[in-house]
Design an enzyme around this catalytic site. Structure first.
Site, PDB file in Angstrom:
ATOM      1  CD  GLN A 100      51.508  51.532  28.109  1.00  0.00           C
ATOM      2  OE1 GLN A 100      50.611  51.190  27.337  1.00  0.00           O
ATOM      3  NE2 GLN A 100      51.331  51.638  29.417  1.00  0.00           N
ATOM      4  CE1 TYR A 180      46.600  43.378  28.032  1.00  0.00           C
ATOM      5  CE2 TYR A 180      46.982  45.416  29.233  1.00  0.00           C
ATOM      6  CZ  TYR A 180      46.163  44.614  28.468  1.00  0.00           C
ATOM      7  OH  TYR A 180      44.894  45.023  28.156  1.00  0.00           O
ATOM      8  N   GLY A 317      43.230  59.911  31.579  1.00  0.00           N
ATOM      9  CA  GLY A 317      43.001  59.028  30.449  1.00  0.00           C
ATOM     10  C   GLY A 317      41.773  59.418  29.671  1.00  0.00           C
TER      11      GLY A 317
END
Ligand code: 8OZ
Length: 364
Positions: A100, A180, A317
């Site tokens: 990523q 972000y 996750g």
């Protein structure tokens, strides 16, 4: 078992995944000096190689892209060599791994940049904290990127994608989520630019689409994915009035690029799935290739969504932190271990590579 359950193989852009379980990106803040992934990172990912696909922790495309201490990069020869150990270890165990890539934009601190001001679409500070100097601190006031700097951002992603292939990755996920830089551009609450990268829905999507196109041109659309979090308040994102049309447009544009997947955080990242109304099926319907669903899934919901055709792959996750053998545990019904939240970010092997498997391996 059905032909489409979590434990059946899947063809992701020509790459065969052993199952439909994805390890979601997880920030762990343990990079070595030079922001090089450590040998411990190689051990950690290899331990989790039974996931159909691993997506690594968010990884900087440049020095400017960093927002937290000890997060790894992919822009120096040493970082490429460190990641090569990770990909070799995962591949040796039959796993698949994408990296990523991120730029944090305004979610950063001057102390990570030798006193230089972090960059953002507009000079609007996020109400959030970062981890720097071994503690939490308010993020710094950012400055707006000049129009002439935007091609550099695109180029940094392109170069990092080329580095990813050199490091042995099977593909790249562009981090367009969680507040972000690329997500900041999408939001009218963070982006008040008046040039071609701000204003309309199309203009706010432009940087994400240009970055993704540059990555896809560099490494192939079949090994490019994008993560999105349409209604997540993560990292100081303030809800806007137009998330549904904004993300419908983004996904339509990404579909036009022919990329392998979109990876969608459904709801608030790591929080409630339904705090904000949003039609995720509208995204699924606009994207012809793979839809990876994430956030708050358990075995039952995962298999339900797969059987309904609402998702192709399911990303887990937090469960992967304490359960290196999450795939085997979900398949056998073994209980899931709980993670120690004190050792998520930073430190060494404790709470990182020392979580045991449910069964003692016979081929160790
Ligand atoms: C937790 C801590 C720091 C960063 C994200 C990369 O939310 C992150 C992140 C998560 O996408």
């Amino acid at each position: 078992m059905t032909d489409k359950d979590l434990f059946s193989p899947y063809d992701l852009g020509g790459l065969t995944l052993a199952n439909r379980i994805v390890m979601a990106p997880l920030t762990r803040n343990r990079a070595d000096a030079g922001l090089v992934p450590s040998q411990l990172a190689a051990d950690y990912y290899a331990q989790r190689a039974s996931a159909g696909l691993i997506i690594t922790e968010a990884t900087q495309v440049s020095q400017q892209a960093q927002g937290y201490q000890n997060t790894p990069g992919l822009y120096t020869p040493e970082q490429i060599a460190g990641w090569r150990k990770v990909t070799d270890g995962v591949h040796a165990k039959g796993g698949r791994i994408f990296v990523q890539l991120w730029h944090v934009g305004r979610v950063s601190h001057v102390d990570l940049h030798g006193g230089e001001t972090p960059v953002a679409p507009s000079a609007i500070r996020a109400e959030t904290k970062t981890f720097v100097n071994n503690g939490f601190a308010d993020v710094s006031e950012p400055r707006a990127l000049a129009p002439g700097e935007i091609p550099t951002i695109v180029e940094d992603f392109r170069k990092a994608a080329a580095n990813a292939i050199e490091a042995g990755f099977d593909g790249v996920e562009v981090h367009g989520a969680n507040g972000y830089l690329l997500d900041q551009f999408l939001r009218e609450t963070a982006n008040v630019r008046t040039d071609a990268y701000g204003g309309s829905i199309e203009n706010r999507a432009r940087l994400l689409v240009e970055v993704t196109a540059a990555v896809a041109n560099e490494i192939g659309a079949h090994r490019t994915g994008v993560r999105l979090s349409p209604v997540s308040p993560a990292s100081g994102i303030v809800p806007a009035s137009d998330e549904q049309p904004q993300f419908n447009h983004v996904v339509q544009a990404l579909d036009g690029l022919g990329i392998a997947y979109i990876h969608v955080v459904e709801g608030a990242t790591g929080g409630p799935r339904d705090a904000t109304p949003f039609d995720f099926d509208a995204l699924r319907q606009r994207f012809r290739k793979t839809y990876i669903a994430n956030n708050g899934y358990d075995l039952e919901l995962a298999n339900l969504r797969l059987s309904q055709g609402k998702a192709d792959l399911i990303a887990f996750g937090h469960h992967f932190i304490a359960n290196p053998d999450l795939v085997e545990r979900l398949q056998s019904g073994a209980p899931l271990a709980q993670m120690n939240s004190a050792t998520i970010y930073g430190g060494g092997g404790e709470g990182y590579t020392d979580y045991p498997t449910a069964r003692v391996s016979t081929d160790a």
